[in-house]
Design a protein around this motif. Structure first.
Motif, PDB file in Angstrom:
ATOM      1  N   GLY A  63       0.816  -1.215   0.000  1.00  0.00           N
ATOM      2  CA  GLY A  63       0.000   0.000   0.000  1.00  0.00           C
ATOM      3  C   GLY A  63       0.844   1.257   0.000  1.00  0.00           C
ATOM      4  O   GLY A  63       0.576   2.196  -0.755  1.00  0.00           O
ATOM      5  N   TRP A  80      -7.770  -5.141   3.405  1.00  0.00           N
ATOM      6  CA  TRP A  80      -7.865  -3.959   2.547  1.00  0.00           C
ATOM      7  C   TRP A  80      -7.835  -2.672   3.361  1.00  0.00           C
ATOM      8  O   TRP A  80      -7.376  -1.644   2.868  1.00  0.00           O
ATOM      9  CB  TRP A  80      -9.105  -4.043   1.657  1.00  0.00           C
ATOM     10  N   TRP A 123      -4.154  -2.117   3.896  1.00  0.00           N
ATOM     11  CA  TRP A 123      -3.555  -1.718   2.622  1.00  0.00           C
ATOM     12  C   TRP A 123      -3.897  -0.266   2.302  1.00  0.00           C
ATOM     13  O   TRP A 123      -3.030   0.508   1.895  1.00  0.00           O
ATOM     14  CB  TRP A 123      -4.042  -2.657   1.517  1.00  0.00           C
ATOM     15  N   THR A 124      -5.153   0.126   2.508  1.00  0.00           N
ATOM     16  CA  THR A 124      -5.579   1.499   2.248  1.00  0.00           C
ATOM     17  C   THR A 124      -4.874   2.475   3.184  1.00  0.00           C
ATOM     18  O   THR A 124      -4.450   3.559   2.762  1.00  0.00           O
ATOM     19  CB  THR A 124      -7.111   1.635   2.377  1.00  0.00           C
ATOM     20  N   LEU A 167      -1.492   2.889   1.832  1.00  0.00           N
ATOM     21  CA  LEU A 167      -1.526   3.712   0.626  1.00  0.00           C
ATOM     22  C   LEU A 167      -1.604   5.196   0.986  1.00  0.00           C
ATOM     23  O   LEU A 167      -0.823   6.006   0.467  1.00  0.00           O
ATOM     24  CB  LEU A 167      -2.721   3.307  -0.241  1.00  0.00           C
ATOM     25  N   LEU A 168      -2.516   5.558   1.878  1.00  0.00           N
ATOM     26  CA  LEU A 168      -2.652   6.967   2.277  1.00  0.00           C
ATOM     27  C   LEU A 168      -1.392   7.463   2.978  1.00  0.00           C
ATOM     28  O   LEU A 168      -0.935   8.585   2.726  1.00  0.00           O
ATOM     29  CB  LEU A 168      -3.870   7.152   3.176  1.00  0.00           C
ATOM     30  N   GLY A 180      -3.961   8.101   6.856  1.00  0.00           N
ATOM     31  CA  GLY A 180      -3.387   6.764   6.733  1.00  0.00           C
ATOM     32  C   GLY A 180      -2.986   6.187   8.075  1.00  0.00           C
ATOM     33  O   GLY A 180      -3.259   5.021   8.367  1.00  0.00           O
TER      34      GLY A 180
END
Length: 152
Positions: A12, A80, A83-84, A87-88, A135
């Protein structure tokens, strides 16, 4: 399980950094708006070459993150939310590094030239901090429960 979580976070975070580099910075500010190049302290040819190297780096990170994500999925279920969060956090961390280190400390480029930079810098760094904070909050909320220690 801890290794799966680390790999998920890394996939991510790398995708977030790749999006920040290739989409946000390069595509929008370099190519569409023509506001700056990755390295603005030399000739136009050097500036364009630096954009090409930066673009290659951004896509290398992006594609690498997708291969890592595919490997995580192959090994088991993907969290997820984690992972998100990664990513952020990766997107925000990259933008913060770019805004503080590359723009202000090393001064290899600015967001834009011939304008008052205060609004641009505040927006750039502020949105980076918001993405990073979002995040980190998401990562904290989706943190896996620690197994209880025997004898406690």
């Amino acid at each position: 399980m801890a290794d799966q979580d680390r790999r998920t976070l890394l996939a991510g975070a790398l995708l977030g950094a790749g999006i920040a580099a290739s989409v946000v910075d390069l595509a929008v500010f370099h190519l569409l708006l023509h506001w700056h190049h990755f390295y603005d302290l030399s000739t136009t040819g050097v500036a364009l070459a630096s954009d090409g190297l930066f673009h290659a780096f951004g896509w290398f990170v992006t594609v690498g993150s997708l291969f890592l994500l595919a490997d995580v999925r192959r090994r088991g279920a993907v969290s997820w939310g984690r992972w998100t969060g990664g990513l952020l956090a990766g997107l925000g961390a990259f933008q913060l590094f770019d805004g503080v280190v590359l723009h202000k400390v090393l001064r290899i480029h600015q967001i834009r030239y011939d304008v008052d930079l205060l609004v641009y810098d505040a927006t750039w760094i502020g949105t980076a901090l918001l993405a990073l904070a979002a995040g980190l909050v998401l990562l904290r909320r989706t943190r896996p429960a620690r197994p209880a220690r025997p004898g406690r």
